[in-house]
Write an enzyme that holds these catalytic residues in place. Structure first.
Site, PDB file in Angstrom:
ATOM      1  CE1 TYR A  33       0.557   1.928   3.818  1.00 46.48           C
ATOM      2  CE2 TYR A  33       0.948  -0.245   4.523  1.00 46.48           C
ATOM      3  CZ  TYR A  33       0.636   1.399   4.863  1.00 46.48           C
ATOM      4  OH  TYR A  33       1.858   1.288   5.956  1.00 46.48           O
ATOM      5  CE  LYS A 144       3.167   3.635   2.904  1.00 48.67           C
ATOM      6  NZ  LYS A 144       3.696   3.425   4.308  1.00 48.67           N
ATOM      7  CD  GLU A 176      10.377   2.131   9.928  1.00 46.27           C
ATOM      8  OE1 GLU A 176      10.080   3.057   9.588  1.00 46.27           O
ATOM      9  OE2 GLU A 176       9.891   0.563   9.918  1.00 46.27           O
ATOM     10  CG  LEU A 200       8.303   2.760   4.178  1.00 44.28           C
ATOM     11  CD1 LEU A 200       8.093   1.938   3.295  1.00 44.28           C
ATOM     12  CD2 LEU A 200       6.817   3.332   4.624  1.00 44.28           C
TER      13      LEU A 200
END
Length: 285
Positions: A33, A144, A176, A200
């Site tokens: 996505y 993702k 992250e 990401l």
């Protein structure tokens, strides 16, 4: 229309659309996505997000049923159909529909989904609270994917703790957040984890780094430690729906607040880019 859903050529509200039982997303979370903000009915940083979307799909051998130009035009058209000035624009592609089997037909064409709903950007001047957790996700964080259960659990822990986000770390190394990137300012230098397989590649973070270069702020893309996080002059959290927020509490301890001038310069530059791109006068409706 106040909220829109799209699946494989059909348009309706999220309550109206039905997804085939044998879409592989149901059995395997088999898809990727991307998402961004829609401002003034423009999909913000559309090309950047499309590039990442197609890169993620290619990494998992998923065939998107249209090319980038066609998908960009579709997203823009769908956004124009939704009321309001600021929106959350989300799209995903699943591998397709087939009887449940781990192996798949390599010729299978993916199924495209889109969701667009009203959104409000958070005030960047208002600090946020964070918590920390060990990063126990798999080693393909640069893709993702729809497999987000670890992020779901980490986000729920943040909610229970009265925080907005969870900072993830592998041992002493910060990676992250559950659904954001985290960076720090220290002695006038911007530090952020490099774009490897443990995070990401955040588009908002990438544009914030570009803003730092324009402002003459030194940038180091290297891993930083939990100790460096807690001792940072400023802790910055970015995502495609909130570009440049800052934290003042992590795990109940005060952090940041030592370089508000540099922080404000970066925030202003990032928001100026958004306003110029979308033709908006303000991030607030």
């Amino acid at each position: 229309m106040k909220e829109l859903a799209y699946y494989d050529g059909r348009i309706g509200t999220p309550e109206e659309l039905m997804v085939p039982f044998q879409d592989r997303v149901h059995f395997f979370g088999d898809g990727v996505y991307d998402a961004t903000v829609g401002g003034n009915h423009k999909v913000y940083l559309l090309e950047d997000h499309l590039d990442r979307f197609y890169s993620s799909a290619k990494a998992l051998d998923i065939k998107i049923p249209m090319d980038k130009k066609e998908l960009g035009e579709l997203l823009t058209k769908l956004l124009s159909m939704v009321e309001g000035n600021t929106h959350f624009v989300y799209w995903q592609v699943t591998r397709g529909t087939a009887p449940r089997d781990h192996a798949y037909d390599e010729a299978m064409l993916g199924k495209l989904w889109v969701m667009i709903r009203p959104n409000k950007l958070k005030d960047p001047d208002v600090p946020i609270r964070l918590i920390t957790m060990e990063d126990t996700r798999f080693l393909y964080c640069n893709i993702k994917t729809l497999n987000l259960l670890p992020s779901v659990l980490a986000s729920q822990e943040a909610l229970k703790a009265g925080a907005m986000e969870t900072v993830l770390h592998r041992g002493d190394m910060v990676t992250e957040c559950a659904h954001s990137n985290v960076s720090i300012l220290k002695n006038g230098t911007f530090l952020s984890h490099p774009n490897d397989n443990l995070i990401l590649r955040g588009i908002a973070k990438t544009h914030m780094i570009q803003a730092c270069y324009r402002l003459g702020i030194q940038v180091l893309e290297r891993a930083f430690t939990m100790e460096e996080l807690m001792d940072a002059d400023e802790v910055i959290v970015t995502s495609s729906s909130n570009f440049c927020l800052h934290a003042d509490v992590i795990d109940g301890k005060s952090v940041g607040g030592k370089d508000p001038v540099t922080l404000k310069k970066i925030q202003d530059a990032v928001l100026e880019e958004y306003l110029e791109y979308t033709g908006r006068d303000s991030i607030f409706d």
